[in-house]
Design a protein around this motif. Structure first.
Motif, mmCIF file in Angstrom:
data_model
loop_
_atom_site.group_PDB
_atom_site.id
_atom_site.type_symbol
_atom_site.label_atom_id
_atom_site.label_comp_id
_atom_site.label_asym_id
_atom_site.label_seq_id
_atom_site.Cartn_x
_atom_site.Cartn_y
_atom_site.Cartn_z
ATOM 1 N N ARG A 103 34.440 46.535 35.806
ATOM 2 C CA ARG A 103 33.704 45.416 35.224
ATOM 3 C C ARG A 103 34.218 45.119 33.826
ATOM 4 N N GLN A 110 38.512 37.265 38.958
ATOM 5 C CA GLN A 110 38.114 38.540 39.537
ATOM 6 C C GLN A 110 38.767 38.675 40.900
ATOM 7 N N ASP A 193 37.177 45.977 42.437
ATOM 8 C CA ASP A 193 37.215 44.772 41.612
ATOM 9 C C ASP A 193 38.305 44.909 40.582
ATOM 10 N N ARG A 195 39.662 42.627 37.160
ATOM 11 C CA ARG A 195 39.399 41.475 36.311
ATOM 12 C C ARG A 195 40.675 41.115 35.541
#
Length: 198
Positions: A103, A110, A193, A195
């Motif tokens: 995060r 993303q 994930d 970013r």
């Protein structure tokens, strides 16, 4: 990226971003090895690795983003929201790219990685030759509309690339699920994930 992350995708993106500038840095990515970085296309002679930035991670990142065009950040690195705004200003000024696992507040793009399966595994045996994943991109602005692609990460040749499903005949996932069951692995599989900020 989630816990453990998807380091091959992070490295592939870093290698693409560093192709013209060559220089790169990694902060808080203890699982990064020299062999993996070199195989992804990163020049070890122009890389800088800060295994543990400690409590001054924001200051470390600010210095690197001023001088290094591509910076990788591990999922364990935590930066306060107010420091993230300052780092964005540094990136706008310097033109640097920040690739963050896990995060990261205010990320522009993303990427989600869902495992599809491996090629090379037979019924409980075989030599793993490649891993297929589905990568979905979404974010803000121009990246608001989600897009997906199935990639080799890595492929049978060791490189990252778009899969040609018609060439795949013996794909199984890590638990031995055949191609027919791979869709179930995508729907229920662990997601990672990534970013991209900058």
């Amino acid at each position: 990226m989630g816990a453990g992350g998807d380091l091959p995708l992070l490295l592939a993106l870093a290698a693409l971003a560093a192709a013209e500038s060559v220089a790169w840095a990694a902060v808080g990515v203890p699982e990064l090895g020299g062999l993996a970085a070199a195989q992804a296309g990163l020049d070890l002679a122009t890389g800088l690795v800060v295994s543990d930035p400690g409590p001054r991670a924001a200051q470390v990142l600010a210095v690197l983003l001023e001088s290094v065009p591509v910076v990788l950040v591990g999922a364990s690195v935590r930066v306060p929201e107010r420091a993230v705004r300052r780092l964005r200003a540094v990136m706008r000024r310097s033109g640097a790219v920040l690739l963050a696992a896990g995060r990261w507040p205010g990320a522009d793009v993303q990427l989600r990685v869902a495992p599809v399966g491996w090629t090379g595994v037979g019924r409980g045996h075989g030599l793993l030759r490649g891993r297929r994943v589905t990568v979905t991109a979404g974010g803000r602005g121009a990246a608001a509309a989600p897009r997906s692609a199935e990639l080799w990460l890595p492929g049978p040749d060791g490189l990252v690339g778009v899969t040609d499903v018609t060439d795949v005949t013996d794909v199984t996932d890590a638990a031995g699920v055949t191609e027919r069951g791979a869709a179930e692995a995508v729907r229920g599989g662990a997601r990672a994930d990534l970013r991209v900020v900058g």
